[in-house]
Design a protein around this motif. Sequence first.
Motif, PDB file in Angstrom:
ATOM      1  N   GLN A 245      -7.231  25.692  -4.276  1.00  0.00           N
ATOM      2  CA  GLN A 245      -8.270  26.444  -3.571  1.00  0.00           C
ATOM      3  C   GLN A 245      -8.233  27.933  -3.874  1.00  0.00           C
ATOM      4  O   GLN A 245      -9.163  28.659  -3.520  1.00  0.00           O
ATOM      5  CB  GLN A 245      -8.149  26.224  -2.054  1.00  0.00           C
ATOM      6  CG  GLN A 245      -6.910  26.845  -1.392  1.00  0.00           C
ATOM      7  CD  GLN A 245      -5.677  25.962  -1.419  1.00  0.00           C
ATOM      8  OE1 GLN A 245      -5.431  25.262  -2.392  1.00  0.00           O
ATOM      9  NE2 GLN A 245      -4.893  26.009  -0.349  1.00  0.00           N
ATOM     10  N   TRP A 246      -7.153  28.384  -4.538  1.00  0.00           N
ATOM     11  CA  TRP A 246      -6.987  29.815  -4.791  1.00  0.00           C
ATOM     12  C   TRP A 246      -6.769  30.097  -6.273  1.00  0.00           C
ATOM     13  O   TRP A 246      -6.257  29.259  -7.014  1.00  0.00           O
ATOM     14  CB  TRP A 246      -5.774  30.366  -4.021  1.00  0.00           C
ATOM     15  CG  TRP A 246      -5.889  30.260  -2.541  1.00  0.00           C
ATOM     16  CD1 TRP A 246      -6.982  30.515  -1.771  1.00  0.00           C
ATOM     17  CD2 TRP A 246      -4.846  29.881  -1.632  1.00  0.00           C
ATOM     18  NE1 TRP A 246      -6.696  30.313  -0.444  1.00  0.00           N
ATOM     19  CE2 TRP A 246      -5.391  29.927  -0.333  1.00  0.00           C
ATOM     20  CE3 TRP A 246      -3.510  29.509  -1.796  1.00  0.00           C
ATOM     21  CZ2 TRP A 246      -4.645  29.618   0.809  1.00  0.00           C
ATOM     22  CZ3 TRP A 246      -2.760  29.194  -0.672  1.00  0.00           C
ATOM     23  CH2 TRP A 246      -3.327  29.257   0.612  1.00  0.00           C
ATOM     24  N   THR A 247      -7.133  31.305  -6.667  1.00  0.00           N
ATOM     25  CA  THR A 247      -6.723  31.783  -7.981  1.00  0.00           C
ATOM     26  C   THR A 247      -5.233  32.089  -7.937  1.00  0.00           C
ATOM     27  O   THR A 247      -4.628  32.139  -6.853  1.00  0.00           O
ATOM     28  CB  THR A 247      -7.485  33.046  -8.387  1.00  0.00           C
ATOM     29  OG1 THR A 247      -7.113  34.116  -7.485  1.00  0.00           O
ATOM     30  CG2 THR A 247      -8.998  32.833  -8.338  1.00  0.00           C
ATOM     31  N   LEU A 248      -4.648  32.327  -9.087  1.00  0.00           N
ATOM     32  CA  LEU A 248      -3.223  32.667  -9.135  1.00  0.00           C
ATOM     33  C   LEU A 248      -2.942  33.926  -8.320  1.00  0.00           C
ATOM     34  O   LEU A 248      -1.986  33.976  -7.536  1.00  0.00           O
ATOM     35  CB  LEU A 248      -2.793  32.871 -10.590  1.00  0.00           C
ATOM     36  CG  LEU A 248      -1.327  33.240 -10.837  1.00  0.00           C
ATOM     37  CD1 LEU A 248      -0.404  32.167 -10.286  1.00  0.00           C
ATOM     38  CD2 LEU A 248      -1.091  33.427 -12.329  1.00  0.00           C
ATOM     39  N   ALA A 249      -3.786  34.934  -8.467  1.00  0.00           N
ATOM     40  CA  ALA A 249      -3.590  36.183  -7.728  1.00  0.00           C
ATOM     41  C   ALA A 249      -3.709  35.956  -6.225  1.00  0.00           C
ATOM     42  O   ALA A 249      -2.941  36.525  -5.432  1.00  0.00           O
ATOM     43  CB  ALA A 249      -4.606  37.225  -8.192  1.00  0.00           C
TER      44      ALA A 249
ATOM     45  N   GLY B 287      -0.644  36.356  -3.446  1.00  0.00           N
ATOM     46  CA  GLY B 287      -0.950  37.279  -2.358  1.00  0.00           C
ATOM     47  C   GLY B 287      -0.818  36.640  -0.989  1.00  0.00           C
ATOM     48  O   GLY B 287      -0.482  37.305  -0.004  1.00  0.00           O
ATOM     49  N   LYS B 288      -1.079  35.340  -0.941  1.00  0.00           N
ATOM     50  CA  LYS B 288      -0.965  34.596   0.315  1.00  0.00           C
ATOM     51  C   LYS B 288       0.496  34.450   0.735  1.00  0.00           C
ATOM     52  O   LYS B 288       0.800  34.393   1.932  1.00  0.00           O
ATOM     53  CB  LYS B 288      -1.590  33.210   0.124  1.00  0.00           C
ATOM     54  CG  LYS B 288      -1.544  32.311   1.338  1.00  0.00           C
ATOM     55  CD  LYS B 288      -2.533  32.716   2.400  1.00  0.00           C
ATOM     56  CE  LYS B 288      -2.594  31.675   3.507  1.00  0.00           C
ATOM     57  NZ  LYS B 288      -3.511  32.076   4.598  1.00  0.00           N
TER      58      LYS B 288
ATOM     59  N   ASN C  99       6.555  37.733  -1.744  1.00  0.00           N
ATOM     60  CA  ASN C  99       8.017  37.631  -1.816  1.00  0.00           C
ATOM     61  C   ASN C  99       8.519  36.215  -1.562  1.00  0.00           C
ATOM     62  O   ASN C  99       9.688  36.015  -1.208  1.00  0.00           O
ATOM     63  CB  ASN C  99       8.669  38.604  -0.817  1.00  0.00           C
ATOM     64  CG  ASN C  99       8.375  40.044  -1.173  1.00  0.00           C
ATOM     65  OD1 ASN C  99       8.530  40.451  -2.309  1.00  0.00           O
ATOM     66  ND2 ASN C  99       7.925  40.810  -0.191  1.00  0.00           N
ATOM     67  N   GLN C 100       7.662  35.225  -1.798  1.00  0.00           N
ATOM     68  CA  GLN C 100       8.045  33.831  -1.576  1.00  0.00           C
ATOM     69  C   GLN C 100       7.578  32.941  -2.725  1.00  0.00           C
ATOM     70  O   GLN C 100       8.333  32.106  -3.210  1.00  0.00           O
ATOM     71  CB  GLN C 100       7.456  33.326  -0.258  1.00  0.00           C
ATOM     72  CG  GLN C 100       7.888  31.904   0.116  1.00  0.00           C
ATOM     73  CD  GLN C 100       7.189  31.406   1.364  1.00  0.00           C
ATOM     74  OE1 GLN C 100       6.122  31.907   1.747  1.00  0.00           O
ATOM     75  NE2 GLN C 100       7.769  30.401   2.002  1.00  0.00           N
ATOM     76  N   LEU C 101       6.334  33.132  -3.160  1.00  0.00           N
ATOM     77  CA  LEU C 101       5.794  32.347  -4.264  1.00  0.00           C
ATOM     78  C   LEU C 101       6.021  33.119  -5.564  1.00  0.00           C
ATOM     79  O   LEU C 101       5.470  34.206  -5.764  1.00  0.00           O
ATOM     80  CB  LEU C 101       4.304  32.089  -4.058  1.00  0.00           C
ATOM     81  CG  LEU C 101       3.589  31.279  -5.144  1.00  0.00           C
ATOM     82  CD1 LEU C 101       4.203  29.901  -5.322  1.00  0.00           C
ATOM     83  CD2 LEU C 101       2.095  31.172  -4.824  1.00  0.00           C
ATOM     84  N   VAL C 102       6.859  32.563  -6.438  1.00  0.00           N
ATOM     85  CA  VAL C 102       7.225  33.193  -7.704  1.00  0.00           C
ATOM     86  C   VAL C 102       6.750  32.256  -8.815  1.00  0.00           C
ATOM     87  O   VAL C 102       7.236  31.131  -8.927  1.00  0.00           O
ATOM     88  CB  VAL C 102       8.751  33.405  -7.791  1.00  0.00           C
ATOM     89  CG1 VAL C 102       9.149  33.971  -9.151  1.00  0.00           C
ATOM     90  CG2 VAL C 102       9.213  34.324  -6.662  1.00  0.00           C
TER      91      VAL C 102
ATOM     92  N   LYS D  61       4.243  34.982 -21.014  1.00  0.00           N
ATOM     93  CA  LYS D  61       3.605  36.118 -20.339  1.00  0.00           C
ATOM     94  C   LYS D  61       4.458  36.683 -19.205  1.00  0.00           C
ATOM     95  O   LYS D  61       4.094  37.711 -18.621  1.00  0.00           O
ATOM     96  CB  LYS D  61       2.227  35.703 -19.807  1.00  0.00           C
ATOM     97  CG  LYS D  61       1.221  35.346 -20.900  1.00  0.00           C
ATOM     98  CD  LYS D  61      -0.118  34.958 -20.325  1.00  0.00           C
ATOM     99  CE  LYS D  61      -0.052  33.602 -19.628  1.00  0.00           C
ATOM    100  NZ  LYS D  61      -1.398  33.172 -19.137  1.00  0.00           N
ATOM    101  N   GLY D  62       5.552  36.017 -18.876  1.00  0.00           N
ATOM    102  CA  GLY D  62       6.444  36.558 -17.857  1.00  0.00           C
ATOM    103  C   GLY D  62       6.352  35.823 -16.542  1.00  0.00           C
ATOM    104  O   GLY D  62       6.099  34.619 -16.496  1.00  0.00           O
ATOM    105  N   VAL D  63       6.512  36.557 -15.444  1.00  0.00           N
ATOM    106  CA  VAL D  63       6.558  35.985 -14.099  1.00  0.00           C
ATOM    107  C   VAL D  63       5.758  36.881 -13.160  1.00  0.00           C
ATOM    108  O   VAL D  63       5.833  38.113 -13.239  1.00  0.00           O
ATOM    109  CB  VAL D  63       8.015  35.876 -13.587  1.00  0.00           C
ATOM    110  CG1 VAL D  63       8.058  35.342 -12.156  1.00  0.00           C
ATOM    111  CG2 VAL D  63       8.831  34.972 -14.510  1.00  0.00           C
ATOM    112  N   ILE D  64       5.000  36.259 -12.258  1.00  0.00           N
ATOM    113  CA  ILE D  64       4.163  37.015 -11.330  1.00  0.00           C
ATOM    114  C   ILE D  64       4.549  36.690  -9.892  1.00  0.00           C
ATOM    115  O   ILE D  64       4.880  35.546  -9.569  1.00  0.00           O
ATOM    116  CB  ILE D  64       2.662  36.716 -11.586  1.00  0.00           C
ATOM    117  CG1 ILE D  64       1.766  37.637 -10.769  1.00  0.00           C
ATOM    118  CG2 ILE D  64       2.336  35.257 -11.332  1.00  0.00           C
ATOM    119  CD1 ILE D  64       0.285  37.510 -11.116  1.00  0.00           C
ATOM    120  N   PHE D  65       4.538  37.717  -9.040  1.00  0.00           N
ATOM    121  CA  PHE D  65       4.731  37.529  -7.605  1.00  0.00           C
ATOM    122  C   PHE D  65       4.102  38.718  -6.895  1.00  0.00           C
ATOM    123  O   PHE D  65       3.710  39.702  -7.521  1.00  0.00           O
ATOM    124  CB  PHE D  65       6.215  37.392  -7.247  1.00  0.00           C
ATOM    125  CG  PHE D  65       6.990  38.695  -7.239  1.00  0.00           C
ATOM    126  CD1 PHE D  65       7.373  39.293  -6.045  1.00  0.00           C
ATOM    127  CD2 PHE D  65       7.334  39.332  -8.428  1.00  0.00           C
ATOM    128  CE1 PHE D  65       8.087  40.485  -6.028  1.00  0.00           C
ATOM    129  CE2 PHE D  65       8.046  40.524  -8.418  1.00  0.00           C
ATOM    130  CZ  PHE D  65       8.420  41.103  -7.220  1.00  0.00           C
TER     131      PHE D  65
END
Length: 294
Positions: A194-198, A202-203, A206-209, A215-219
């Motif tokens: 239901q959501w984009t990666l961003a 954002g939801k 500091n929990q969803l990594v 391309k690396g890692v986003i949080f």
Amino acid sequence: MKKILVVGSMSVDLTIETQRMPEQGETMKAEFLELFCGGKGANQAVSIARLGGAVDILGCVGSDTYGEMVIENLRKNRVGTEMVGRSSSALTGTAHIFLINHDNRIVIVPGANDTVTPEFVEVQLTRPFSSYSMVILQNEIPSETIRFIVKRCQEEGVPILYNPAPADVAAGDLMNELTFLTPNEHECGQIFPQWTLAEAVGKYPNQLVVTLGSKGVIFHDGQTIRCIPAYKVKAVDTTGAGDTFNGAFALEIVRGKSIAEAIQLANKAAAISVTKKGAQGGMPTEYERQQFNS
């Protein structure tokens, strides 16, 4: 010393190197076949141990030659195996890996990993979850066992890192109980369609990594989205890179690093890991990671 518990799969990887996948109904020759120790649980435990961390693993192998090979390899890598069971009815799990142009496609046969039920965990567990600094889980054991351990760890106040691979679309239901959820980009899309990666990171700041491969890692750090870049290396075999990352990330969190610092160090370990064949073949020691320059 702070200790980590991995509850998860252990198996033998049969790696077949070939130029391409066969078409339907086609028989073709492979370049060669190699055997390596693997399984996401075992891989993550070895990643931690190679980097100097204290780690135990709880899981099950068969009473066969592959099972002996797996346990011997874990002990060689200084992983605690006291809680590894031996099934008399199921064979050791296997992963059949097709290595094509330095990338992989994998078929898993769970075998004894499917016997890691909540009841099995209660029998094998020799010390309480609360005696560990973190518990790591993945999806190569039954989903009911994942949920049982998450509930127990929450009751005992133990941090949980859950690597939802292969993807479990219901993993998002556990977010209120998890310390970290670490899917890759594809798995994140399946868990949070239901959501984009961003929007997803954002939801759950500091929990969803979310790992993004090269391309690396986003949080999300609570204020903004952070993308920690990957290290550039020439990949030989990407099998186990995600497991290397998860083990290293958990270890650095336990060691007191910030999330961004832990990701950066885990990215470095994962980059080193793809420079050799086998899920565990390239996993670095702490010294090797310190000496690494991309």
